[in-house]
Scaffold this motif. Structure first.
Motif, PDB file in Angstrom:
ATOM      1  N   UNK A  81      99.514  -0.536   6.262  1.00 34.31           N
ATOM      2  CA  UNK A  81      98.464   0.455   5.991  1.00 34.31           C
ATOM      3  C   UNK A  81      99.023   1.861   5.791  1.00 34.31           C
ATOM      4  N   UNK A  82     100.352   1.990   5.754  1.00 29.47           N
ATOM      5  CA  UNK A  82     100.973   3.294   5.515  1.00 29.47           C
ATOM      6  C   UNK A  82     101.192   4.132   6.760  1.00 29.47           C
ATOM      7  N   UNK A  83     100.805   3.610   7.920  1.00 23.97           N
ATOM      8  CA  UNK A  83     101.036   4.361   9.152  1.00 23.97           C
ATOM      9  C   UNK A  83     102.453   4.131   9.647  1.00 23.97           C
ATOM     10  N   UNK A  84     102.941   5.103  10.390  1.00 25.46           N
ATOM     11  CA  UNK A  84     104.254   4.982  11.029  1.00 25.46           C
ATOM     12  C   UNK A  84     104.059   4.381  12.409  1.00 25.46           C
ATOM     13  N   UNK A  85     104.966   3.488  12.793  1.00 27.86           N
ATOM     14  CA  UNK A  85     104.889   2.863  14.104  1.00 27.86           C
ATOM     15  C   UNK A  85     106.288   2.617  14.631  1.00 27.86           C
TER      16      UNK A  85
END
Length: 131
Positions: A81-85
């Motif tokens: 989803x394009x989030x950084x984790x």
């Protein structure tokens, strides 16, 4: 080590030619904003803009550089989803800092200083390795 490359275990880093992994870790963690980025991503997976907002006074170019470095070191990844984790390795880094967090409280208390707020148990649970 070039100034644009992140510190790597087995390679000389600023202040040490030994190549010891602990020296590379100290170099990485001593870079401006790294601990705050890792801490924010430990609390939640975040998009670039939200991460920048939570950190505050970090420029977008520096945040992009730090995220690239942390990604090259397998500590951070970009989700579908394009989030950084944080990766599993990144979560284990944050968990390993828990002992230093507790030590710093002991040190501060021994000097009559205010101690840190306790770590949120939900954060600690989030960081545990996936089963």
């Amino acid at each position: 080590m070039s100034p644009s490359s992140p510190p790597q275990p087995g390679r000389p880093v600023r202040g040490s030619e030994s190549g010891r992994p602990i020296m590379a870790a100290f170099d990485l963690l001593g870079r401006r904003w790294v601990l705050q980025i890792v801490g924010e991503l430990g609390a939640a997976d975040l998009g670039f803009n939200e991460l920048q907002r939570r950190i505050g006074r970090i420029s977008s170019s520096v945040l992009a550089t730090r995220l690239r470095e942390l990604s090259e070191l397998s500590l951070v990844e970009v989700g579908d989803d394009g989030t950084y984790l944080l990766t599993e390795l990144g979560r284990s880094l944050l968990l390993s800092l828990h002992g230093l967090f507790e030590w710093s409280d002991h040190w501060a208390a021994s000097r009559g200083q205010v101690v840190n707020e306790p770590l949120d148990p939900a954060l600690v649970n989030r960081l545990q390795p996936e089963a």
